[in-house]
Design an enzyme around this catalytic site. Structure first.
Site, short mmCIF file in Angstrom:
data_model
loop_
_atom_site.label_atom_id
_atom_site.label_comp_id
_atom_site.label_asym_id
_atom_site.label_seq_id
_atom_site.Cartn_x
_atom_site.Cartn_y
_atom_site.Cartn_z
N GLU A 60 38.91 43.70 11.26
CA GLU A 60 39.70 42.61 12.15
C GLU A 60 39.28 41.11 11.62
OE1 GLU A 60 39.85 42.66 16.39
OE2 GLU A 60 39.61 44.82 16.40
N ASP A 64 42.25 39.01 9.67
CA ASP A 64 42.61 37.80 10.34
C ASP A 64 42.72 36.43 8.99
OD1 ASP A 64 43.07 35.60 12.51
OD2 ASP A 64 41.23 35.16 11.82
N GLU A 136 45.54 43.44 11.92
CA GLU A 136 44.53 42.68 11.32
C GLU A 136 43.63 43.67 10.38
OE1 GLU A 136 43.89 38.82 14.12
OE2 GLU A 136 42.58 40.55 14.30
#
Length: 243
Positions: A60, A64, A136
């Site tokens: 994640e 991102d 993500e």
């Protein structure tokens, strides 16, 4: 979202199906396994080999950062005249929790996500966070597996439809701005939007709007919602002034 411990065969089938949906051929489907695994799933289904299955939290984080960069590049190319402030706002909109969760819902991602029973039955903000985080993580999985070219390709595949929608929204919003600039440059007045008709059920109310300068009607438009009707009236006024 699934909460039970999946067999290796079930895992492979799920991952292969999602990879095909994304249009990505993974060298190592284990990267996708990690991307789909929320930390709550591991707490509920502890592994004898914790180093083999980990949660998607680190993915994640990486995903991102990749999304921020690639979306910024997409926006620069799609909106070459947009100022920095507008580009920043658009990027925030596209990579927000809500924006990414909408992308996830659009491809039916929830059925592939592995989370605990409690997390898997969440709705509202909790569900949005899990889905957005999984998007993500998938981006990071693709990057880890095949590099930036693959990551860029999957981001474009997932987000370009939303980018097209935003372009249309901006175009509509700019109609009123262009009309105001033109009218103010001509006579110094500001156009006024007046609702003249309103009917239909509350959930699909239809408005008729006139755009005026004093007592003069410059244009008329209709739409489901006041904003849509105002934009239609502004377009009609611009068309009249261009004749």
């Amino acid at each position: 979202m699934t909460s039970r411990l999946l067999t290796p065969t079930e895992l492979r089938l799920d991952e292969a199906m999602l990879a095909e949906l994304l249009g990505i051929r993974f060298k190592n489907l284990g990267h996708l396994t990690v991307a789909l695994t929320h930390r709550s799933y591991l707490h509920e289904n502890p592994s004898d080999k914790p180093d083999v299955v980990v949660s998607n939290e680190r993915f994640e984080f990486l995903g991102d950062a990749i999304l921020q960069f690639v979306v910024a590049d997409m926006l620069i190319k799609h909106f070459p005249d947009a100022p920095e402030g507008q580009l920043t706002a658009l990027r925030a909109l596209m990579v927000s929790t809500t924006g990414l969760a909408m992308v996830a819902e659009g491809i039916g991602l929830a059925r592939f996500v592995r989370a605990s029973r409690g997390e898997g039955t969440l709705d509202g903000r909790g569900r949005l966070r899990i889905l957005a985080g999984t998007v993500e993580a998938i981006v990071a999985a693709v990057y880890t597996d095949g590099g930036m070219r693959g990551a860029r390709a999957v981001i474009r595949r997932l987000l370009e439809p939303r980018l097209a929608e935003i372009a249309l929204e901006l175009q509509s919003a700019n109609v009123k701005g262009r009309l105001q600039e033109l009218v103010q440059a001509t006579n110094g007045h500001t156009p006024k939007y007046v609702v003249v008709t309103r009917d239909g059920p509350v959930h699909a109310e239809r408005f008729g709007v006139e755009v005026r300068i004093g007592d003069d009607i410059l244009g008329y438009g209709e739409g489901t919602g006041k904003r849509a009707a105002e934009q239609a009236a502004a377009r009609d006024a611009l068309a009249s002034l261009d004749r």
